[in-house]
Design a protein around this motif. Structure first.
Motif, PDB file in Angstrom:
ATOM      1  N   ASN A 132       0.776  -1.237   0.000  1.00 63.32           N
ATOM      2  CA  ASN A 132       0.000   0.000   0.000  1.00 63.32           C
ATOM      3  C   ASN A 132       0.811   1.292   0.000  1.00 63.32           C
ATOM      4  O   ASN A 132       0.372   2.295  -0.529  1.00 63.32           O
ATOM      5  N   HIS A 138      -8.000  -3.351   5.980  1.00 63.67           N
ATOM      6  CA  HIS A 138      -7.862  -2.025   5.370  1.00 63.67           C
ATOM      7  C   HIS A 138      -9.223  -1.640   4.793  1.00 63.67           C
ATOM      8  O   HIS A 138      -9.811  -2.422   4.037  1.00 63.67           O
ATOM      9  N   CYS A 166       4.315   5.369   6.344  1.00 64.27           N
ATOM     10  CA  CYS A 166       4.587   4.043   6.923  1.00 64.27           C
ATOM     11  C   CYS A 166       5.823   3.352   6.349  1.00 64.27           C
ATOM     12  O   CYS A 166       6.017   3.278   5.134  1.00 64.27           O
TER      13      CYS A 166
HETATM   14 FE1  SF4 Z   1       0.545  -0.943   4.694  1.00 63.13          FE
HETATM   15 FE2  SF4 Z   1      -0.831  -0.483   6.920  1.00 63.13          FE
HETATM   16 FE3  SF4 Z   1       1.583   0.618   6.607  1.00 63.13          FE
HETATM   17 FE4  SF4 Z   1      -0.480   1.476   5.147  1.00 63.13          FE
HETATM   18  S1  SF4 Z   1      -0.289   1.607   7.392  1.00 63.13           S
HETATM   19  S2  SF4 Z   1       1.562   0.995   4.365  1.00 63.13           S
HETATM   20  S3  SF4 Z   1      -1.637  -0.387   4.828  1.00 63.13           S
HETATM   21  S4  SF4 Z   1       1.150  -1.539   6.766  1.00 63.13           S
END
Ligand code: SF4
Ligand code: SAM
Length: 451
Positions: free
Chosen positions: A145, A224, A150
């Protein structure tokens, strides 16, 4: 028997990885110890999702320098701190003997086999998770994603689903060894299967797992919002072993921030999804994650997050202050302009709000009877969780570990419940709580929401 010592921080995926490593070390003849001084192998499973977690790992690594000098154990570092290029880590932490990425477990096996500490014939893939009343089972690794804040996709790689038959076989084996509940894990667990040849989805996997004998409960996390679909909602509503519990992070209550976070949904879509889920599964317990102090977050935008939490009334909220992570899109392109003290204030405001909401939600359970899977004992009390993931404590003389019992709730607080066991002393047995309670039929579900 030689000892190993395991230290873990971070998410459930890290905890599952640690269970897997522990199981392997036990299979090759090591025994767990809480004392670093007596361990011949020390494994640190790290998290770098926020700076505060990374700091704790660094402190731990520094604290182990003297043990390395005096006792010379093998020191192993895994988890999200380990990048594909390990030169910098090797330079900073020369006391570490082996760095391995979480997706490269076979490197640990090879390392120990090369040192004749493990037998050659033990295949990394043949190691089962350790059965406990509730056991983590990873079903999809990595994340595609790339949310702008992140670091996970950079450290855990692209999404890789495990074959359905392999998961069902493993869960059946766990159930035959006493596991009553499995928690299926993935960073985006609801995108399970898209990369497999036959493209099964999570609904199909849940249906298969629902038939496993001896298994009483199934949970999965983290979902998600953009991948949660109608089939999955229907499966949750229909399958009796799937718990009424969902972790559905929304991260921010403002569309502009959500867009900059690259989350892929709007607040209106999120709200509609929650409505839909609550309609299909009226007693669902919802949990969410939010980030406060994201770059550019104004007072007004922060209040939208606050308002959404007040409106949707989650059972659990995990709130984090934004922490820039090197290499992520947000850290490269956006200025971390919300002052640290303001982030703390915003985090505390959310925590206070949630404390009030959780108190009110839990008070409603006062006097009711809840079904609890007993997972352990703390001091003189047993503890376990309801299907809705509420933590429950109770006292009883009987050995309740691994039992599914009925508890009458006598005291409630924001974070846990307390009560007493409803126990048929005349018959000398626990009431049978594992019988399936029929749920809503899928035919009752009509509206469709596609995010
Ligand atoms: Fe992936 Fe969750 Fe990080 Fe978004 S917050 S990049 S969905 S691990
Ligand atoms: N995959 C899940 C999702 O999409 O929400 C969550 C995985 S992430 C490892 C766990 C939580 O850490 C996120 O939900 C988010 O709230 C928080 N998090 C991730 N990166 C962060 C950052 N840079 N600063 C603060 N919190 C962060």
């Amino acid at each position: 028997m030689p000892f190993y010592h395991m230290w873990t921080i971070g998410c459930q995926m890290n905890k599952a990885d640690s269970q897997h490593i522990a199981c392997y070390l036990e299979q090759i003849g090591y025994q767990a110890s809480s004392k670093v001084e007596e361990a011949e192998i020390i494994v640190l499973n790290s998290c770098v999702v926020r700076q505060s977690a990374e700091d704790r790992v660094i402190n731990k690594l520094n604290a182990l320098k003297s043990i390395k000098k005096t006792h010379n154990p093998l020191l192993v570092l895994t988890g999200c701190m380990v990048e594909s290029n390990m030169d910098d880590l090797m330079y900073r932490f020369p006391q570490v003997d082996l760095f391995f990425r979480p997706q490269a477990f076979s490197e640990l096996v090879q390392f120990l086999t090369d040192r004749h500490l493990a037998p050659d014939e033990l295949e990394p893939d043949s190691i089962l998770p350790k059965p406990s009343p509730s056991t983590f089972v990873p079903i999809i690794e990595g994340c595609d994603n790339f949310c702008s804040y992140c670091i996970v996709p950079y450290r855990r790689g692209r999404e890789r689903s495990r074959p359905m038959e392999e998961i069902i076989g493993e869960v059946a084996e766990l159930a035959s060894c006493g596991t009553k509940e499995v928690i299926l894990l993935g960073q985006k667990v609801d995108s399970y299967g898209h990369d497999l040849p036959e493209k099964p989805d999570l609904a199909k996997l849940l249906t298969g797992l629902n038939r496993v004998d001896g298994l009483a409960r199934i949970r999965f996390l983290t979902s998600h919002p953009k991948d949660m679909n109608e089939r999955l909602i229907e499966a949750m509503a229909y399958l009796d072993k799937v718990c009424e519990h969902l972790s559905l992070p929304f991260q921010a209550g403002d569309d502009e921030i959500l867009h900059t976070m690259r989350r892929g949904y709007t607040i209106e879509q999120y709200r509609a999804l929650v409505d839909r889920i609550r309609y299909a599964i009226p007693d669902i317990a919802l949990s969410t994650d939010v980030i406060v102090g994201f770059p550019g977050e104004s007072e007004e935008q922060f209040h939208r997050t606050f308002d959404l939490l007040r409106e949707l009334r989650f059972d659990t909220v995990h709130v984090a202050a934004y922490s820039p992570r090197p290499g992520t899109i947000a850290s490269r392109k956006l200025t971390d302009d919300v002052p640290p003290e303001e982030k703390v204030i915003r985090r505390e405001i959310i925590e206070q709000l949630q404390k009030g909401i959780a108190t009110e939600l839990n008070v409603r359970l006062m006097g009711s009877t809840v079904e609890v899977l007993v997972e352990g004992q703390k001091n003189d009390k047993w503890w376990g969780r309801t299907r809705g993931d509420k933590l429950v404590f109770f006292k009883d003389e009987a050995d309740c570990l691994g039992q599914i019992v009925k508890i009458r709730v006598e005291k409630t607080g924001p974070w846990s419940l307390q009560g007493s066991l409803i126990y048929d002393r005349q018959r000398g047995e626990f009431p049978d709580m594992t019988k399936a309670i029929p749920k809503m039929q899928p035919g009752n579900l009509s509206t469709h929401i596609v995010i």
